[in-house]
Design a protein around this motif. Structure first.
Motif, PDB file in Angstrom:
ATOM      1  N   PHE A   1      35.699  18.736 -32.438  1.00 39.92           N
ATOM      2  CA  PHE A   1      37.170  18.390 -32.561  1.00 39.92           C
ATOM      3  C   PHE A   1      37.695  17.241 -31.954  1.00 39.92           C
ATOM      4  O   PHE A   1      38.553  16.794 -32.202  1.00 39.92           O
ATOM      5  CB  PHE A   1      37.612  19.700 -31.536  1.00 39.92           C
TER       6      PHE A   1
ATOM      7  N   TYR B   1      32.632  27.391 -43.129  1.00 41.83           N
ATOM      8  CA  TYR B   1      33.543  27.084 -41.742  1.00 41.83           C
ATOM      9  C   TYR B   1      32.766  28.200 -40.713  1.00 41.83           C
ATOM     10  O   TYR B   1      32.277  29.375 -40.933  1.00 41.83           O
ATOM     11  CB  TYR B   1      34.892  27.853 -41.883  1.00 41.83           C
TER      12      TYR B   1
ATOM     13  N   ALA C   1      38.089  28.886 -32.163  1.00 40.09           N
ATOM     14  CA  ALA C   1      37.802  27.525 -32.784  1.00 40.09           C
ATOM     15  C   ALA C   1      37.187  27.765 -34.126  1.00 40.09           C
ATOM     16  O   ALA C   1      36.244  28.678 -34.519  1.00 40.09           O
ATOM     17  CB  ALA C   1      36.976  26.862 -32.050  1.00 40.09           C
ATOM     18  N   THR C   2      38.156  27.248 -35.126  1.00 38.20           N
ATOM     19  CA  THR C   2      37.581  27.130 -36.630  1.00 38.20           C
ATOM     20  C   THR C   2      37.104  25.847 -36.991  1.00 38.20           C
ATOM     21  O   THR C   2      38.223  25.011 -36.570  1.00 38.20           O
ATOM     22  CB  THR C   2      38.256  27.918 -37.685  1.00 38.20           C
ATOM     23  N   PHE C   3      35.985  25.326 -37.696  1.00 36.93           N
ATOM     24  CA  PHE C   3      35.511  24.086 -37.831  1.00 36.93           C
ATOM     25  C   PHE C   3      34.554  24.194 -39.060  1.00 36.93           C
ATOM     26  O   PHE C   3      33.944  25.200 -39.229  1.00 36.93           O
ATOM     27  CB  PHE C   3      35.089  23.602 -36.569  1.00 36.93           C
TER      28      PHE C   3
ATOM     29  N   TYR D   1      40.015  21.625 -38.734  1.00 29.82           N
ATOM     30  CA  TYR D   1      39.560  21.941 -37.396  1.00 29.82           C
ATOM     31  C   TYR D   1      40.837  22.431 -36.613  1.00 29.82           C
ATOM     32  O   TYR D   1      41.896  21.822 -36.572  1.00 29.82           O
ATOM     33  CB  TYR D   1      39.239  20.666 -36.702  1.00 29.82           C
ATOM     34  N   CYS D   2      40.717  23.771 -36.103  1.00 29.05           N
ATOM     35  CA  CYS D   2      41.932  24.292 -35.647  1.00 29.05           C
ATOM     36  C   CYS D   2      41.502  25.270 -34.485  1.00 29.05           C
ATOM     37  O   CYS D   2      40.328  25.717 -34.350  1.00 29.05           O
ATOM     38  CB  CYS D   2      42.437  25.450 -36.622  1.00 29.05           C
TER      39      CYS D   2
ATOM     40  N   ASP E   1      46.712  21.949 -33.679  1.00 31.25           N
ATOM     41  CA  ASP E   1      45.816  20.698 -34.214  1.00 31.25           C
ATOM     42  C   ASP E   1      45.290  20.357 -32.506  1.00 31.25           C
ATOM     43  O   ASP E   1      45.682  20.637 -31.484  1.00 31.25           O
ATOM     44  CB  ASP E   1      46.602  19.697 -34.436  1.00 31.25           C
TER      45      ASP E   1
ATOM     46  N   TYR F   1      31.440  20.741 -31.284  1.00 36.98           N
ATOM     47  CA  TYR F   1      32.157  20.960 -32.515  1.00 36.98           C
ATOM     48  C   TYR F   1      32.736  19.998 -33.450  1.00 36.98           C
ATOM     49  O   TYR F   1      33.241  20.293 -34.622  1.00 36.98           O
ATOM     50  CB  TYR F   1      32.843  22.212 -32.468  1.00 36.98           C
TER      51      TYR F   1
ATOM     52  N   GLY G   1      38.216  15.118 -36.548  1.00 40.23           N
ATOM     53  CA  GLY G   1      38.590  16.647 -36.036  1.00 40.23           C
ATOM     54  C   GLY G   1      40.184  16.409 -35.332  1.00 40.23           C
ATOM     55  O   GLY G   1      40.741  17.391 -35.302  1.00 40.23           O
TER      56      GLY G   1
ATOM     57  N   CYS H   1      44.033  20.041 -38.498  1.00 35.01           N
ATOM     58  CA  CYS H   1      44.120  21.733 -38.784  1.00 35.01           C
ATOM     59  C   CYS H   1      45.048  21.724 -40.009  1.00 35.01           C
ATOM     60  O   CYS H   1      46.280  21.510 -39.961  1.00 35.01           O
ATOM     61  CB  CYS H   1      44.741  22.253 -37.737  1.00 35.01           C
TER      62      CYS H   1
END
Lengths: 293, 528
Positions: free
Chosen positions: B271, B223, B209-211, B289-290, B304, B269, B276, B280
Motif C-alpha cells: 500500500f 486479489y 485491506a484488498t490488494f 489497493y483499497c 485510497d 502488502y 499502492g 483504489c
C-alpha cells in the motif's frame, strides 16, 4: 322526585322453564354462531391483526382511496377515518414487508406536508408473535374465568346458586362474542380487556341477587325486587357510561376505547337478561324445590 | 361538631387526596423534576404538561419494537478439561456453513457450558450437528440465546440509543407466559426506520485491506482480502466529521498492538509503494489497493492510500515505530455518525429478529390528539354516570357524594401513577373508566342498602346495614381482582396497564373511598 324507578316484575306469572328458556336459547344460538364460524374460518371469532399478525398503517395522503392499494406490493385493504380528512387505515397480511417505506415513497402527501408525514402510525405484528398473543390471551381469559368460578363457589358454598352465577357469566361472555362476529368487530387486545371487564361487572349483579335471596330475610319476591332495584340501577349506570364512551370514542376514532365500549354495552345488556331470567329461575328452583328435596 | 375518631375514614380519604394532588402537581415530584433526565425508565420526561403524569407511546408518539434475538443455543455441552473456548469456537464455526467465527460464542459457567450461534440462518439442528461433528456431547439445543447474552444486548442497545442522542429511550427484556424471551425497545419521537437500522443491525465494524496478491494466475490478477482492524483495536474513538480532502469519517486512535500490525501490513502488502498510493479503483474485477470500511459484512466505503500517509507509514516502519492514527471513511455524514455509535457502543452479540416481533409507530401529532380526545371521552363517560345517578335517586344528598367519591378514586389513582412514574397509555385510560364504573356500582349498593327498610335514625342501624352492603362489595371486588390478575402478570402488551390500574382502583375503592362514602352518607342521613 324520582325520574326513573326500576319496575317491579311479577315473576309469579312465569314458570322457571319459561324464564330460563329465552336466555338458554340465545346462549345456544351464540354457541352455534361460534361453532359455525369455527367450521367456516378455522377460528371461533374474527381475529384482529394483533392476533393474526399483519401491519396496520394510518396514513394521511392526497392519493384517492381507490388508488391506495395499487401503491403497495402487498394486498391492502383501506378504510377511511371519518374524523380527519384524507386519512385512511390501511391493513396488510403478515407477509407484507416495508409497507411503511412504500407508503412514504408512493403516496402523495397532503398540501403543506412532506413525504415523512404520510405515515401517522404503523403497527406491525409478525404471524408467530400474533399466535403467541392469541395463546396468552386465551390463557388469561381461561384463568380469569376459572378463578372467578372458584371464588364464587367458596363465597356461597352451595352448588346450584354458585352454578347459576357461573353459567350467567359464561353466557355474558359468549353472547357478546357471537354478536362481535355478526357485527364484524374483530377480537383485539382491547376487546379481550372488555371481555375480562365483563366478568367483573356481570358477576356483581349476580352476587347481589344471590346474596339478597340466600342470605337475607324476607320473602323470595321481596328480596328479588330489592336486589333488582339496586342491580338494575348499577347495570344501567355502567351501560349508559359505556354507550356514551363508545359513541364519543367512535367519533374520535380511538379504536381501543370504541371496541371496549361496544363490547361492554352488549355484555351488560346480556347480563340484565341473564341475571334476572336465567340466574333468577335457577335460584327460584333451588329455593322452592331444590332445598326441599 | 366533627368527631375525628368517628370520621377517621374521611380523614384518611382526605389525606390520600392531598397526597395525590401533591404528586400530580407539585414541581419536583415525579417526572416533572428538572433532574429527571437521569431516569431512563419513562418514555416522556413529563415536562410537556401541567401535571407530573408520564405518557406512554400511545399518548406521546414514538416507536416501540419488540423482537426475539436471532440465535440458537446448546446447553450442557461437554468440553474436555483444558480445551480453550476459542478452539471450540473455531471448530463449531467451521462446521456451520451459515456462521463465521464471530457468530459463535462459548460460555463457561460454574455448572455447565453453553454454545450459542447467533446467525439468523443457523437452526437448532444444524448447531447440534456441528457439535456432533466436532465431537462434543451436549444435553439440549434450542432456538433462542442465553439470559446473559440478552443482558449484554440490552446494555449495548441502551448505550447505542443514548449515544444517538435519543433521550428517554428505554430498552428492557420481557419474558412471556409461553417461554418466549423478547427485547423491547421504546423511543419517543423517533421515526421507525431510523431506529430499526440502529438496533436490528449488529454493528460489527471491520477495516479490510484488498490488494493484488503476489501469485498471479493466468487469467489476470488475483486479489486478497485481509481483515486489518476490528472493534477491539481502538484506544479511542473521535467524533464523526466531514473535512475537505478526507470526506466524512470517524478519526480513531489505534492501540499499540493494532498500530504495529497496521503499519507492518500496509508496508508488506504494497500500500505504501508507488503502485499502492491512490490506487483504489472501486471496480469489481480490478479493485486495486483499497482500505474498506465494512459494517455487518457490507462494504460501506473503499478508501485510497494517500501519499502523505504512505510516507509516514514508510518512515515509521524504517524507525521501527508505528502509526496509530486512523480515519475510518464513509460515503456520507449519517453513515459516519452511525459508524461512530457502533464503534463506541460495541457490536451486538446477535441481531434482533424483526420477522418474529412487533413494531409500533405513532406520530407525535396524532398522539397529542389521542391524549386530548381520550380525556374528553373519559369526562363525558363520567357525566353520563352523573346524569343516570341523579335521575335514579333525585336526591342530591345521595348522588353528589357518590360522584365526588368516584372522582376522588380516579384522582388518587392518577396521583399514584404520577408518583411511581407509570407511563400512561390508552389502556390505562380504559382502566380508569372501568374504575369509575365499578366504583359507582358499589356506591349504589351502599346507598340502596343503607336507605332500605325505612329511615336511618341511629348510627348503629347505619353501621349494621353498611356492613351488610360491604359483604357484596367485598365479594364483587375479589372477583374483579381475580379476573384481572392473570393479565397483570402475563405480558400481553397493552392489557397489562389496564389490568394493573383496574386492580389498584378496586383496592383503593374498597379500602379507602367506599368506607369514606359510608361516613359521608351517615352524617348526611343521621343528622336530621
Amino acid at each position: 322526585m324520582v325520574a326513573f324507578e326500576v319496575p317491579e316484575v311479577d315473576y309469579t306469572q312465569y314458570t322457571n322453564r319459561q324464564l330460563a328458556a329465552i336466555p338458554l336459547a340465545l346462549l345456544a344460538v351464540a354457541l352455534l354462531v361460534l361453532a359455525g364460524w369455527y367450521v367456516a374460518t378455522g377460528a371461533p371469532v374474527q381475529l384482529g391483526t394483533e392476533f393474526t399478525g399483519g401491519t396496520e398503517l394510518r396514513v394521511q395522503t392526497s392519493t384517492p382511496a381507490a388508488e391506495i392499494p395499487d401503491q403497495f406490493d402487498a394486498e391492502a385493504s383501506v378504510t377511511a377515518v371519518r374524523t380527519s380528512a384524507d386519512t385512511y387505515i390501511v391493513t396488510f397480511p403478515p407477509e407484507a414487508e416495508d409497507v411503511g417505506q412504500q407508503a412514504r415513497n408512493n403516496l402523495a402527501p397532503v398540501a403543506g406536508q412532506s413525504a415523512s408525514d404520510v405515515v401517522q402510525s404503523n403497527q406491525e405484528t409478525s404471524a408467530s408473535f400474533g399466535s403467541e398473543a392469541q395463546r396468552t390471551a386465551l390463557l388469561g381469559l381461561g384463568i380469569a374465568f376459572v378463578g372467578m368460578s372458584l371464588l364464587v363457589f367458596v363465597l356461597f358454598r352451595t352448588f346450584v346458586p354458585s352454578l347459576a352465577i357461573v353459567i350467567s357469566a359464561f353466557s355474558d361472555i359468549v353472547i357478546p362474542l357471537a354478536l362481535m362476529n355478526l357485527l364484524g368487530i374483530p377480537l383485539s387486545l382491547g376487546t379481550v380487556a372488555a371481555l375480562l371487564m365483563l366478568i367483573g361487572y356481570s358477576v356483581d349483579s349476580d352476587i347481589l341477587l344471590n346474596n339478597h335471596i340466600l342470605r337475607r330475610g324476607g320473602s323470595f319476591y321481596e328480596s328479588t325486587h330489592r336486589a333488582m332495584r339496586t342491580g338494575v340501577t348499577m347495570t344501567v349506570t355502567s351501560l349508559s357510561a359505556m354507550a356514551v364512551m363508545a359513541f364519543v370514542a367512535f367519533l374520535f376514532q380511538i379504536e381501543l376505547l370504541t371496541s371496549i365500549g361496544i363490547i361492554l354495552v352488549l355484555g351488560l345488556a346480556t347480563d340484565l337478561m341473564n341475571t334476572y331470567m336465567l340466574n333468577l329461575s335457577l335460584l327460584r328452583w333451588y329455593k322452592f324445590e331444590g332445598v326441599a328435596r | 361538631m366533627i368527631d375525628l375518631r368517628d370520621n377517621w375514614r374521611l380523614v384518611l380519604l382526605a389525606l390520600f387526596i392531598f397526597a395525590s394532588v401533591f404528586a400530580l402537581f407539585a414541581p419536583g415530584v415525579g417526572g416533572g423534576a428538572p433532574d429527571a433526565g437521569a431516569n431512563a425508565s419513562a418514555v416522556e420526561q413529563g415536562g410537556g404538561g401541567p401535571t407530573n403524569l408520564q405518557y406512554g407511546l400511545e399518548l406521546s408518539g414514538g416507536t416501540r419494537m419488540r423482537a426475539p434475538v436471532n440465535g440458537v443455543t446448546a446447553e450442557g455441552v461437554q468440553i474436555p478439561q483444558g480445551t480453550q473456548a476459542d478452539a471450540v469456537q473455531r471448530q463449531v464455526a467451521g462446521n456451520l456453513s451459515a456462521a463465521d467465527l464471530g457468530d459463535v460464542n462459548v460460555r463457561f459457567t460454574n455448572t455447565s457450558t453453553t454454545v450459542e450461534a447467533f446467525s439468523e440462518n443457523v437452526t437448532a439442528d444444524e448447531l447440534g450437528a456441528a457439535l456432533d461433528a466436532a465431537g462434543y456431547e451436549y444435553e439440549t439445543v434450542r432456538p433462542g440465546v442465553t439470559d446473559q447474552t440478552r443482558t449484554d444486548i440490552v446494555r449495548i442497545l441502551k448505550d447505542k440509543i443514548s449515544r444517538a442522542g435519543l433521550s428517554g429511550g428505554q430498552v428492557q427484556q420481557v419474558s412471556t407466559a409461553n417461554g418466549g424471551d423478547f427485547v423491547v425497545i421504546e423511543m419517543p419521537n423517533v421515526n421507525q426506520s431510523e431506529v430499526e437500522t440502529l438496533v436490528t443491525e449488529r454493528g460489527q465494524v471491520q477495516v479490510v485491506a484488498t490488494f493484488p496478491s503476489d501469485n498471479q494466475s493466468a487469467n489476470g490478477t488475483e486479489y486478497r482480502r485481509v481483515p486489518l482492524l476490528t472493534q477491539g483495536d481502538f484506544r479511542s474513538v473521535g467524533t464523526a466529521q466531514d473535512t475537505r480532502g478526507t470526506g466524512p469519517h470517524v478519526p480513531l486512535t489505534l492501540n499499540d498492538e493494532a498500530a504495529q500490525e497496521y503499519t507492518r501490513a500496509m508496508n508488506e502488502y504494497g500500500f505504501t509503494s508507488s503502485e499502492g498510493i491512490y490506487a483504489c479503483r472501486r471496480t469489481a474485477d480490478n479493485p486495486g489497493y483499497c482500505l474498506q470500511t465494512v459494517v455487518d459484512g457490507d462494504v460501506v466505503y473503499s478508501a485510497d492510500m494517500s501519499d502523505g500517509l504512505a510516507e509516514s507509514l514508510r518512515n515509521a516502519a524504517a524507525r521501527g515505530d508505528s502509526v496509530n492514527n486512523f480515519f475510518m471513511t464513509t460515503t456520507n455524514m449519517s453513515q459516519a455518525r452511525e459508524l461512530q455509535i457502533h464503534l463506541q457502543a460495541g457490536a451486538l452479540p446477535a441481531s434482533l429478529n424483526m420477522d418474529e416481533g412487533t413494531a409500533y409507530y405513532l406520530a407525535p401529532s396524532l398522539a397529542e390528539e389521542f391524549k386530548l380526545y381520550s380525556l374528553i371521552t373519559g369526562l363525558i363517560a363520567a357525566v353520563a354516570v352523573t346524569v343516570v345517578v341523579f335521575l335514579r335517586y333525585g336526591d342530591p344528598k345521595v348522588a353528589a357524594p357518590m360522584l365526588v367519591t368516584a372522582l376522588s378514586e380516579v384522582l388518587i389513582l392518577l396521583g399514584f401513577a404520577a408518583a411511581i412514574r407509570l407511563p400512561m397509555d390508552l389502556s390505562h385510560i380504559a382502566g380508569f373508566i372501568a374504575v369509575i364504573g365499578t366504583g359507582v356500582d358499589d356506591l349504589i349498593i351502599i346507598a340502596d342498602e343503607v336507605m332500605s327498610e325505612g329511615e336511618v335514625n341511629s348510627s348503629r342501624v347505619f353501621q349494621s346495614r353498611f356492613r351488610k352492603a360491604f359483604w357484596v362489595i367485598g365479594a364483587a371486588a375479589a372477583t374483579t381482582i381475580i379476573a384481572m390478575s392473570p393479565l397483570a402478570v402475563l405480558s400481553l402488551g397493552d392489557l397489562q396497564g389496564f389490568a394493573i390500574i383496574t386492580i389498584l382502583g378496586v383496592l383503593v375503592g374498597v379500602l379507602i373511598t367506599r368506607p369514606a362514602y359510608g361516613d359521608i352518607l351517615r352524617s348526611l342521613l343521621t343528622d336530621k
